[in-house]
Design a protein around this motif. Structure first.
Motif, mmCIF file in Angstrom:
data_model
loop_
_atom_site.group_PDB
_atom_site.id
_atom_site.type_symbol
_atom_site.label_atom_id
_atom_site.label_comp_id
_atom_site.label_asym_id
_atom_site.label_seq_id
_atom_site.Cartn_x
_atom_site.Cartn_y
_atom_site.Cartn_z
ATOM 1 N N GLU A 18 20.736 46.222 60.768
ATOM 2 C CA GLU A 18 21.178 45.893 62.650
ATOM 3 C C GLU A 18 20.814 44.775 62.924
ATOM 4 O O GLU A 18 21.638 44.319 63.840
ATOM 5 N N SER A 19 19.899 44.747 63.290
ATOM 6 C CA SER A 19 19.513 43.544 64.003
ATOM 7 C C SER A 19 19.701 41.789 63.321
ATOM 8 O O SER A 19 19.817 41.455 64.022
ATOM 9 N N LEU A 20 19.674 41.886 62.180
ATOM 10 C CA LEU A 20 20.311 40.701 61.500
ATOM 11 C C LEU A 20 21.787 40.710 61.933
ATOM 12 O O LEU A 20 22.695 39.693 62.467
ATOM 13 N N SER A 21 22.748 41.870 61.835
ATOM 14 C CA SER A 21 24.001 42.048 61.941
ATOM 15 C C SER A 21 24.369 41.928 63.435
ATOM 16 O O SER A 21 24.755 40.933 63.663
ATOM 17 N N SER A 22 23.116 41.883 64.302
ATOM 18 C CA SER A 22 23.503 41.550 66.012
ATOM 19 C C SER A 22 23.110 40.059 66.056
ATOM 20 O O SER A 22 23.410 39.967 66.780
ATOM 21 N N SER A 23 22.511 39.311 65.057
ATOM 22 C CA SER A 23 22.480 38.210 64.989
ATOM 23 C C SER A 23 23.002 36.940 64.675
ATOM 24 O O SER A 23 23.353 35.976 66.117
ATOM 25 N N PHE A 24 23.728 37.778 63.384
ATOM 26 C CA PHE A 24 25.148 36.688 63.259
ATOM 27 C C PHE A 24 26.509 37.332 64.811
ATOM 28 O O PHE A 24 26.807 35.846 65.035
ATOM 29 N N SER A 25 26.537 38.168 65.562
ATOM 30 C CA SER A 25 27.596 38.269 66.555
ATOM 31 C C SER A 25 27.247 37.220 67.628
ATOM 32 O O SER A 25 27.686 36.967 67.905
ATOM 33 N N SER A 26 25.697 37.523 68.155
ATOM 34 C CA SER A 26 25.347 37.088 68.944
ATOM 35 C C SER A 26 25.783 35.069 69.000
ATOM 36 O O SER A 26 26.222 34.388 68.853
ATOM 37 N N THR A 43 35.132 41.483 60.107
ATOM 38 C CA THR A 43 34.080 40.515 60.185
ATOM 39 C C THR A 43 32.618 40.894 58.851
ATOM 40 O O THR A 43 32.007 41.686 59.078
ATOM 41 N N PHE A 44 31.996 39.624 59.112
ATOM 42 C CA PHE A 44 30.199 40.061 58.096
ATOM 43 C C PHE A 44 29.723 41.063 58.942
ATOM 44 O O PHE A 44 29.532 41.924 58.169
ATOM 45 N N MET A 45 29.695 40.890 60.379
ATOM 46 C CA MET A 45 28.521 41.573 60.895
ATOM 47 C C MET A 45 29.656 43.055 61.137
ATOM 48 O O MET A 45 28.543 44.240 60.700
ATOM 49 N N ALA A 46 30.509 43.532 60.537
ATOM 50 C CA ALA A 46 31.166 44.891 60.483
ATOM 51 C C ALA A 46 30.943 45.312 59.961
ATOM 52 O O ALA A 46 30.550 46.745 59.375
ATOM 53 N N ALA A 47 30.938 44.354 58.110
ATOM 54 C CA ALA A 47 31.190 44.890 57.478
ATOM 55 C C ALA A 47 29.114 45.867 57.273
ATOM 56 O O ALA A 47 28.849 46.756 56.793
ATOM 57 N N LEU A 48 27.844 44.441 57.327
ATOM 58 C CA LEU A 48 26.883 45.082 57.301
ATOM 59 C C LEU A 48 26.741 46.354 58.644
ATOM 60 O O LEU A 48 26.713 47.957 58.135
ATOM 61 N N SER A 49 27.351 46.678 59.573
ATOM 62 C CA SER A 49 27.372 47.598 60.657
ATOM 63 C C SER A 49 28.052 49.053 59.839
ATOM 64 O O SER A 49 27.124 49.978 59.609
ATOM 65 N N ASN A 50 28.921 48.792 58.955
ATOM 66 C CA ASN A 50 29.312 49.940 57.632
ATOM 67 C C ASN A 50 28.655 49.568 57.228
ATOM 68 O O ASN A 50 28.361 51.207 56.686
ATOM 69 N N VAL A 51 27.563 49.617 56.527
ATOM 70 C CA VAL A 51 26.634 49.243 55.683
ATOM 71 C C VAL A 51 26.017 50.417 55.851
ATOM 72 O O VAL A 51 25.439 51.152 55.346
ATOM 73 N N ALA A 52 25.149 50.242 57.067
ATOM 74 C CA ALA A 52 23.876 50.644 57.643
ATOM 75 C C ALA A 52 24.316 51.888 58.092
ATOM 76 O O ALA A 52 23.571 53.192 58.069
ATOM 77 N N ALA A 53 25.609 52.293 58.816
ATOM 78 C CA ALA A 53 26.341 53.088 59.374
ATOM 79 C C ALA A 53 26.200 54.411 58.077
ATOM 80 O O ALA A 53 25.633 55.012 58.796
ATOM 81 N N ASP A 54 26.587 53.903 56.915
ATOM 82 C CA ASP A 54 27.115 55.119 55.936
ATOM 83 C C ASP A 54 26.064 55.240 55.650
ATOM 84 O O ASP A 54 25.748 56.267 54.999
ATOM 85 N N ALA A 55 24.454 54.774 55.346
ATOM 86 C CA ALA A 55 23.383 54.771 54.689
ATOM 87 C C ALA A 55 22.931 55.654 55.701
ATOM 88 O O ALA A 55 22.319 56.891 55.404
ATOM 89 N N ALA A 56 23.159 55.437 57.275
ATOM 90 C CA ALA A 56 22.350 56.660 57.684
ATOM 91 C C ALA A 56 22.410 58.199 57.726
ATOM 92 O O ALA A 56 22.076 58.651 57.369
#
Length: 112
Positions: A18-26, A43-56
């Motif tokens: 999540e911190s890495l994806s927020s870094s890309f979004s900034s 977007t790449f950030m959205a894909a990472l966020s989806n992976v993180a949310a699904d895992a959680a």
């Protein structure tokens, strides 16, 4: 004991995504390195966020199913299935994190 260590490691790994994806979004970058307005897909950030949310979510579901199994509300098969699915999600999140870190390290090694 091992389960709590795994959960802690999993959550810290997901937080890293999540911190890495927020870094890309900034920076306003997407998967192709373009700005979000020029790309019609996800977007790449959205894909990472989806992976993180699904895992959680899978980790939370496995934990709840484990508690239900201890209380006698879920059978052994359901508990095993939920834990295995959570483990697979965790391994996927770790693989994504490792690939992203390796790519970042390669980019930082490039000469300008």
């Amino acid at each position: 004991m091992i389960e709590s260590i795994t959960k802690t490691s999993a959550l810290s790994g997901i937080g890293g995504l999540e911190s890495l994806s927020s870094s890309f979004s900034s920076k306003g970058l997407t998967a192709e390195g373009t700005t979000p307005g020029t790309m019609t897909g996800e977007t790449f950030m959205a894909a990472l966020s989806n992976v993180a949310a699904d895992a959680a979510n899978n980790l939370k579901q496995a934990e709840q199913t484990s508690f239900d199994g201890l209380m006698g509300k879920a059978n052994t098969r359901e508990v095993v299935d939920a834990v295995m699915q959570a483990e697979q999600s965790l391994q996927t999140a770790i693989a994504f994190r490792d690939k992203i870190v390796n790519a970042y390290l390669e980019i930082t090694k490039m000469q300008i």
